[in-house]
Design a protein around this motif. Structure first.
Motif, PDB file in Angstrom:
ATOM      1  N   ASP A 163      -8.475  -4.317   3.259  1.00  0.00           N
ATOM      2  CA  ASP A 163      -7.390  -4.398   3.997  1.00  0.00           C
ATOM      3  C   ASP A 163      -6.551  -3.836   2.542  1.00  0.00           C
ATOM      4  O   ASP A 163      -4.995  -3.426   3.841  1.00  0.00           O
ATOM      5  N   HIS A 164      -6.691  -3.809   1.383  1.00  0.00           N
ATOM      6  CA  HIS A 164      -5.349  -3.205   0.342  1.00  0.00           C
ATOM      7  C   HIS A 164      -6.019  -2.309  -0.004  1.00  0.00           C
ATOM      8  O   HIS A 164      -7.567  -2.286  -0.988  1.00  0.00           O
ATOM      9  N   PHE A 165      -5.661  -1.277  -0.900  1.00  0.00           N
ATOM     10  CA  PHE A 165      -6.477  -0.145  -1.601  1.00  0.00           C
ATOM     11  C   PHE A 165      -5.423   0.489  -2.814  1.00  0.00           C
ATOM     12  O   PHE A 165      -3.559   0.424  -2.486  1.00  0.00           O
ATOM     13  N   VAL A 166      -5.191   0.645  -3.984  1.00  0.00           N
ATOM     14  CA  VAL A 166      -4.252   0.433  -4.855  1.00  0.00           C
ATOM     15  C   VAL A 166      -5.344   1.919  -5.167  1.00  0.00           C
ATOM     16  O   VAL A 166      -5.747   1.794  -5.985  1.00  0.00           O
ATOM     17  N   LEU A 167      -4.360   3.383  -5.435  1.00  0.00           N
ATOM     18  CA  LEU A 167      -4.861   4.223  -5.470  1.00  0.00           C
ATOM     19  C   LEU A 167      -3.569   5.107  -6.512  1.00  0.00           C
ATOM     20  O   LEU A 167      -2.561   5.287  -6.570  1.00  0.00           O
ATOM     21  N   GLU A 168      -4.065   5.370  -8.500  1.00  0.00           N
ATOM     22  CA  GLU A 168      -3.295   5.482  -9.069  1.00  0.00           C
ATOM     23  C   GLU A 168      -3.698   7.178  -9.332  1.00  0.00           C
ATOM     24  O   GLU A 168      -4.693   6.849  -9.932  1.00  0.00           O
ATOM     25  N   HIS A 169      -3.033   7.807  -9.021  1.00  0.00           N
ATOM     26  CA  HIS A 169      -2.904   9.057  -9.975  1.00  0.00           C
ATOM     27  C   HIS A 169      -1.887   9.659 -10.319  1.00  0.00           C
ATOM     28  O   HIS A 169      -0.493   9.794  -9.581  1.00  0.00           O
ATOM     29  N   GLY A 170      -1.986  10.736 -11.252  1.00  0.00           N
ATOM     30  CA  GLY A 170      -1.266  11.811 -11.878  1.00  0.00           C
ATOM     31  C   GLY A 170       0.518  10.964 -12.373  1.00  0.00           C
ATOM     32  O   GLY A 170       1.369  11.710 -11.811  1.00  0.00           O
ATOM     33  N   GLY A 171       0.376   9.706 -12.691  1.00  0.00           N
ATOM     34  CA  GLY A 171       1.549   8.658 -12.951  1.00  0.00           C
ATOM     35  C   GLY A 171       2.547   8.231 -11.600  1.00  0.00           C
ATOM     36  O   GLY A 171       3.509   7.353 -12.458  1.00  0.00           O
ATOM     37  N   LEU A 172       1.490   8.446 -10.471  1.00  0.00           N
ATOM     38  CA  LEU A 172       2.147   7.512  -9.873  1.00  0.00           C
ATOM     39  C   LEU A 172       1.587   6.305  -8.936  1.00  0.00           C
ATOM     40  O   LEU A 172       0.168   6.444  -9.070  1.00  0.00           O
TER      41      LEU A 172
END
Length: 419
Positions: A163-172
């Motif tokens: 449904d939803h996914f949050v990818l946190e990478h390299g400050g974004l």
């Protein structure tokens, strides 16, 4: 940057033309830096690249045919390694550009880019492999490409979500949201720190591809809801996978909400007539998009068109039966055509009637009549000539690539029979 911005402004002002999903005269073959952290490589299907503190994140990767040129364009902009690639959906123009980046990573002894996508993308790839022959035929017809070889192997997602996914990478932060729309595996991406929104093919600068007559079910109602949800995030920059970016929160919101309204109006009218017991034939000749939306430069029916979207809505809510009892279990088309030709005095009489209808400007009737003539006398060279002429005229009279492709294919089929 100025070149792409200027082109985007021309498109917004209605001074540009979309040819199918490709803007005519669009700048290509280079990466355009929109900000210090965002670049777009425009082509038939765009790549959007985000520079983070730890490498690049790509949204979509393009066609296999353009993989090397798009790789070169990104490398001219940044030498950062690609860490992630998001597939907004599994269509082949979005998922076949990672080859050079994979090879680069392997040569450098580092991990290949991690592909992130909705869980249904893998199912799509399985279906594509199972129906490779069919997809080769219909895409050859749709795009006018002879001897198209449909792929059977794919770069499958490494990480999937539902449904939803949050990818946190390299400050974004890359917020991935699933939506039913053009496909059942669609993802749109919001990058809040940069005010950027990647809608994939949920917005493509033309009337929504919600009714493609040769492809599987689309989802207009859920599509409209996804557009309205995207409009609420307040993005300043819309980065579609086809066509140029849209700059400014007001324009982004307008583009998304007007496209939603366009779909909602078709849905409301179609369901109203379905609920009143009307047949599909009446509905497709009655339902129209609102007049105040038909002039929008990003809602022109040059790829898909409203009549086809109405058919998709019917199929979604009403199944395949069109309300005509004669169509429930019909006679073979060839048998019916031969009987009608006999009653008319011969297949050539039907062909003559087709030309008369075309001369009167009724190309719908003309194609019906000439197709009956051809089915009644499939080996008659004169009938083939008439069929080719009628379908060539019909092709010239159509705006959408979908209709043009099918009619042009029929014309070429009969032209070959006269050689």
């Amino acid at each position: 940057m100025d070149t792409l911005r200027d082109f985007a402004e021309q498109m917004w002002q209605g001074r540009g033309v979309m040819r199918g999903l490709m803007p005519e005269g669009a700048p290509t073959a280079r990466a355009f830096a929109l900000t210090g952290q965002i670049a777009v490589v425009p082509d038939f299907a765009n790549i959007t690249a985000f520079a983070t503190d730890d490498g690049l994140v790509l949204v979509d990767t393009g066609l296999e045919l353009t993989a090397q040129s798009m790789y070169d364009a990104i490398r001219a902009w940044s030498d950062q390694p690609v860490r992630y690639a998001v597939f907004t959906h599994g269509h082949v123009d979005h998922v076949f550009g990672l080859g050079p980046f994979d090879a680069e990573a392997e040569a450098a002894g580092r991990p290949k880019p991690v592909v992130v996508a909705h869980e249904a993308v893998a199912d799509r790839f399985d279906r594509y492999a199972t129906t490779a022959g069919y997809n080769a035929v219909i895409n050859s017809r749709q795009f006018g490409v002879d001897d198209l070889a449909w792929p059977t192997t794919y770069r499958r997602p490494d990480r999937v979500y539902r449904d939803h996914f949050v990818l946190e990478h390299g400050g974004l932060t890359f917020e991935l949201h699933h939506a039913l729309g053009e496909t059942d595996d669609h993802t749109w991406v919001h990058v809040p720190e940069l005010g950027a929104l990647c809608p994939g093919d949920l917005f493509v600068w033309v009337s929504p591809n919600a009714g493609n007559p040769q492809k599987v079910q689309r989802y207009p109602a859920e599509w409209a809801q996804a557009l309205r949800t995207m409009a609420e995030v307040g993005a300043e920059l819309l980065l579609p996978s086809h066509g140029p970016p849209i700059f400014g929160a007001d324009r982004v919101r307008e583009a998304l909400t007007c496209t939603a309204e366009y779909l909602e109006a078709l849905i409301e009218q179609t369901l109203g007539l379905m609920n009143a017991g009307r047949r599909l034939d009446e509905i497709i000749h009655t339902v129209r998009p609102p007049d105040h939306l038909t002039s929008k430069p990003y809602l022109q029916p040059v790829y898909d068109e409203p009549e086809f979207i109405v058919r998709t809505i019917w199929r979604r809510y009403g199944g395949w039966y069109d309300g005509n009892p004669a169509h429930l279990k019909p006679a073979p088309e060839e048998q019916l055509a031969k009987v009608i030709a006999q009653l008319a005095g011969g297949a050539e009489r039907l062909a003559t009637g087709a030309h008369a209808a075309a001369d009167d400007g009724d190309l719908r009737l003309a194609t019906d009549l000439v197709e009956l003539a051809w089915q009644a006398a499939p080996d008659d060279v004169a009938i083939h000539k008439s069929r080719a002429e009628i379908y060539e005229a019909r092709t010239e009279g159509e705006r959408s690539l979908m209709a043009q492709g099918i009619y042009r294919w029929a014309a070429r089929e009969s032209r070959r029979a006269t050689e």
